[in-house]
Design a protein around this motif. Structure first.
Motif, short mmCIF file in Angstrom:
data_model
loop_
_atom_site.label_atom_id
_atom_site.label_comp_id
_atom_site.label_asym_id
_atom_site.label_seq_id
_atom_site.Cartn_x
_atom_site.Cartn_y
_atom_site.Cartn_z
N VAL A 135 -82.61 29.60 20.03
CA VAL A 135 -82.43 28.49 19.09
C VAL A 135 -82.65 28.98 17.66
CG1 VAL A 135 -83.39 26.27 18.34
CG2 VAL A 135 -83.01 26.70 20.78
N LEU A 136 -83.71 29.72 17.43
CA LEU A 136 -84.01 30.18 16.07
C LEU A 136 -82.95 31.16 15.55
CD1 LEU A 136 -87.89 30.55 16.30
CD2 LEU A 136 -86.56 28.65 15.33
N ARG A 137 -82.45 32.03 16.43
CA ARG A 137 -81.38 32.95 16.02
C ARG A 137 -80.12 32.19 15.68
NH1 ARG A 137 -82.63 36.66 20.30
NH2 ARG A 137 -81.01 35.57 21.42
N ALA A 138 -79.78 31.18 16.49
CA ALA A 138 -78.57 30.40 16.23
C ALA A 138 -78.69 29.64 14.90
CB ALA A 138 -78.31 29.43 17.38
N ARG A 139 -79.87 29.11 14.63
CA ARG A 139 -80.08 28.41 13.35
C ARG A 139 -80.03 29.38 12.17
NH1 ARG A 139 -85.00 24.62 15.32
NH2 ARG A 139 -83.76 23.03 16.37
N ALA A 140 -80.60 30.56 12.35
CA ALA A 140 -80.56 31.56 11.28
C ALA A 140 -79.12 31.99 11.00
CB ALA A 140 -81.42 32.77 11.65
N ALA A 141 -78.35 32.18 12.07
CA ALA A 141 -76.94 32.55 11.90
C ALA A 141 -76.18 31.47 11.14
CB ALA A 141 -76.30 32.80 13.27
N LEU A 142 -76.49 30.22 11.43
CA LEU A 142 -75.85 29.12 10.71
C LEU A 142 -76.23 29.14 9.24
CD1 LEU A 142 -74.08 26.58 10.81
CD2 LEU A 142 -76.16 25.27 11.28
N ALA A 143 -77.49 29.40 8.95
CA ALA A 143 -77.94 29.45 7.55
C ALA A 143 -77.21 30.58 6.80
CB ALA A 143 -79.45 29.65 7.48
N VAL A 144 -77.07 31.74 7.45
CA VAL A 144 -76.39 32.87 6.82
C VAL A 144 -74.91 32.54 6.62
CG1 VAL A 144 -75.65 35.28 7.18
CG2 VAL A 144 -78.02 34.59 7.65
N ALA A 145 -74.28 31.94 7.61
CA ALA A 145 -72.86 31.59 7.50
C ALA A 145 -72.64 30.56 6.39
CB ALA A 145 -72.34 31.05 8.83
N ASN A 146 -73.55 29.61 6.29
CA ASN A 146 -73.45 28.61 5.23
C ASN A 146 -73.62 29.26 3.86
OD1 ASN A 146 -73.15 25.86 4.39
ND2 ASN A 146 -75.32 25.89 3.87
N GLU A 147 -74.57 30.17 3.74
CA GLU A 147 -74.79 30.86 2.46
C GLU A 147 -73.57 31.71 2.10
OE1 GLU A 147 -76.66 31.77 -1.08
OE2 GLU A 147 -77.08 30.20 0.38
N ARG A 148 -72.99 32.36 3.10
CA ARG A 148 -71.78 33.16 2.85
C ARG A 148 -70.68 32.29 2.27
NH1 ARG A 148 -67.73 35.68 7.44
NH2 ARG A 148 -66.15 36.46 5.97
N LEU A 149 -70.48 31.12 2.86
CA LEU A 149 -69.45 30.21 2.36
C LEU A 149 -69.77 29.76 0.93
CD1 LEU A 149 -66.91 28.51 2.68
CD2 LEU A 149 -68.33 26.74 3.76
N GLN A 150 -71.02 29.43 0.67
CA GLN A 150 -71.39 28.98 -0.69
C GLN A 150 -71.15 30.08 -1.72
OE1 GLN A 150 -72.25 25.83 -1.46
NE2 GLN A 150 -71.87 25.40 0.68
N VAL A 151 -71.55 31.30 -1.39
CA VAL A 151 -71.36 32.42 -2.33
C VAL A 151 -69.87 32.69 -2.52
CG1 VAL A 151 -71.74 34.91 -2.65
CG2 VAL A 151 -73.61 33.43 -1.90
N ALA A 152 -69.09 32.64 -1.46
CA ALA A 152 -67.64 32.86 -1.56
C ALA A 152 -67.01 31.79 -2.44
CB ALA A 152 -67.00 32.87 -0.18
N GLN A 153 -67.41 30.54 -2.26
CA GLN A 153 -66.88 29.46 -3.10
C GLN A 153 -67.28 29.63 -4.56
OE1 GLN A 153 -68.43 26.15 -0.83
NE2 GLN A 153 -66.44 25.76 0.11
#
Length: 168
Positions: A135-153
């Motif tokens: 669960v914690l790894r999946a949440r961390a992966a989501l946080a990283v993916a969200n940050e990647r999208l924000q930085v790309a935008q």
């Protein structure tokens, strides 16, 4: 700019895929105990905070404090409130001045404290389990993916509107 647009699209696709994986992890019955322990801990924390506030007010009333003696910060009365003295009067008037009230608020506080401690122990016991890690790894992966999208935008926006953007 085209490369930045491609990265935004890739980041969005990645985020969607990671969200789907997180939903699958949360739906997996093997992780239910951990998620239940986590929910119990969240609920216990809120119950503890409420019981602590009631206990402080009950102790003040049980000791017969006047509104002037009630500290606004202790009773979580916002400093920006229009009239904090009226709020303190309300607390002082609405809690009976007796020892049994103070005793009952202390019992409720003690019960909430015990439940919080038990919930923390149960959660901590599962934290390093496979379910907790999943669960914690999946949440961390989501946080990283969200940050990647924000930085790309942000990068795309900077290229489109920043100092180095093509001017028309």
């Amino acid at each position: 700019i085209t490369a930045a647009q491609v990265e935004v699209a890739a980041a969005q696709t990645n985020l969607t895929a990671i969200q789907t994986k997180l939903e699958a992890v949360i739906s997996d019955l093997n992780n239910a105990k951990f998620l239940d322990a986590e929910t119990r801990l969240k609920n216990a924390r809120i119950a503890y905070l409420v019981a602590r506030q009631v206990q402080m007010e009950g102790q003040a009333a049980g000791s017969g404090k006047s509104p002037d003696e009630l500290d606004a910060a202790t009773y979580h009365i916002p400093s920006h409130a229009f009239n904090t003295y009226r709020i303190r009067i309300h607390i002082a008037q609405n809690l009976a001045n007796n020892a049994s009230l103070a005793n009952e608020t202390q019992i409720a506080y003690d019960n909430a404290t015990t439940e919080l401690n038990n919930a923390e122990t149960a959660y901590n016991a599962l934290l390093n389990s496979a379910a907790g890690s999943n669960v914690l790894r999946a949440r961390a992966a989501l946080a990283v993916a969200n940050e990647r999208l924000q930085v790309a935008q942000d990068s795309l926006t900077a290229l489109q509107r920043g100092e180095d953007s093509p001017q028309e």
